[in-house]
Design an enzyme around this catalytic site. Structure first.
Site, PDB file in Angstrom:
ATOM      1  CG  ASP A 126      46.107  62.011  37.733  1.00 18.70           C
ATOM      2  OD1 ASP A 126      44.908  61.962  37.438  1.00 18.70           O
ATOM      3  OD2 ASP A 126      46.743  61.067  38.243  1.00 18.70           O
ATOM      4  CE  LYS A 149      41.511  56.735  36.734  1.00 17.70           C
ATOM      5  NZ  LYS A 149      42.374  57.122  37.846  1.00 17.70           N
ATOM      6  CD  GLN A 154      43.743  55.102  40.604  1.00 20.76           C
ATOM      7  OE1 GLN A 154      43.882  55.615  39.495  1.00 20.76           O
ATOM      8  NE2 GLN A 154      42.670  55.312  41.329  1.00 20.76           N
TER       9      GLN A 154
END
Ligand code: GUN
Length: 286
Positions: A120, A53, A97
């Site tokens: 997200d 990422k 995460q």
């Protein structure tokens, strides 16, 4: 092969090129989109995902910040890091995460992220907006799958889509996004009795269960489009999806490989959300 390969690497690359151009446009105005990623603990797979990422965000010209915290970090310390990023004007996207260590309440962490930086799309405010079709950050994997379908000219309207999996990250939002595009949606999951009864009726099958090669040609209608979100290891330790690719590829009209299908799209849509966040802030400041 009868089935046409849906190349997520290539489609992802095209979209990242488009993102890069828009990032350059913002930077020319003195404004750099910034993404912050927090990782807790030392799970190897999570570190690999995060590294990818970060690398991709730098490649499209964004500022990238990585915050590594030990598995022993307290919930309060993690929340304090998020609060700092919420107030940092150079950061437009915050990603924590998952999964987090068991002593940390995941829901509390997600709730602590400023919904305007929740790239997200996990914050309940954004989940709610998505449900009622208001513009918001869409969760990256389902959003990426919609792009795969769109860019391969796969019709969605009026089609029967079967989503296998009901996670908050993939299955549930996937069904919603398909519904919004006028598909008829059926949700199945790991406890569905007679799975094939549903999947053999599907024009589009999206599999996100996390069980190696659980879907084979007996589950699939001739000519269906098959999207595989799984990321597993087979008995030889080789990466594989939830779909038995070799057994399904002849029957499907199009299918995503693992790796190289959905995976590259998830990262790409994270960058897209970060770009959209930065563009929105910039537009409000003008
Ligand atoms: N862990 C696995 N997938 C994801 C994702 O899309 N976002 C975050 N934050 N964590 C994940």
């Amino acid at each position: 092969m009868n089935g046409k390969l849906i190349d997520g690497r290539e489609i992802g690359k095209q979209i990242r090129e488009e993102i890069k151009e828009r990032v350059e446009g913002l930077k020319a105005k003195g404004y750099t989109p910034g993404l912050a990623v927090i990782i807790v603990g030392d799970d190897q797979a999570s570190h690999t995902y995060v590294k990818n990422k970060q690398k991709s965000s730098v490649e499209v010209g964004m500022k990238s910040e990585l915050i590594k915290l030990p598995a022993t970090v307290t919930e309060e310390e993690l929340l304090a890091e998020i609060d700092k990023l919420n107030h940092d004007d150079t950061i437009h996207g915050i990603l924590v995460q998952l999964p987090l260590p068991k002593h940390i309440d995941e829901n509390r962490v997600i709730l602590a992220i400023d919904a305007k930086k929740d790239v997200d799309g996990f914050h309940p405010e954004n989940v709610g907006k998505m449900m009622i079709g208001q513009p918001t950050f869409l969760p990256c994997t389902p959003y990426g799958i919609i792009k795969l379908l769109e860019r391969t000219n796969t019709p969605i309207q009026g089609k029967h889509a079967v989503v296998i999996g009901r996670s908050n990250i993939v299955g549930k939002p996937m069904g919603q996004l398909l519904l919004q595009r006028d598909a008829t949606v059926t949700y199945c999951h790991s406890r569905t009795a007679d799975l094939a009864k549903y999947t053999t009726q599907a024009d589009i099958v999206i599999v996100a269960v996390g069980r190696a090669k659980m879907i084979n040609e007996t589950h699939i209608k001739e000519g269906a489009v098959v999207i595989d979100v799984g990321m597993n290891r087979d008995e030889f330790g080789k990466l594989c999806g939830d779909v038995d690719f070799d057994r399904v590829k002849e029957k499907a009209s199009a299918i995503t490989p693992v790796p190289g299908g959905v995976g590259p799209m998830t990262i790409t849509m994270l960058l897209k959300n970060t770009l959209l966040s930065a563009e929105a802030v910039y537009a409000n400041q003008k």
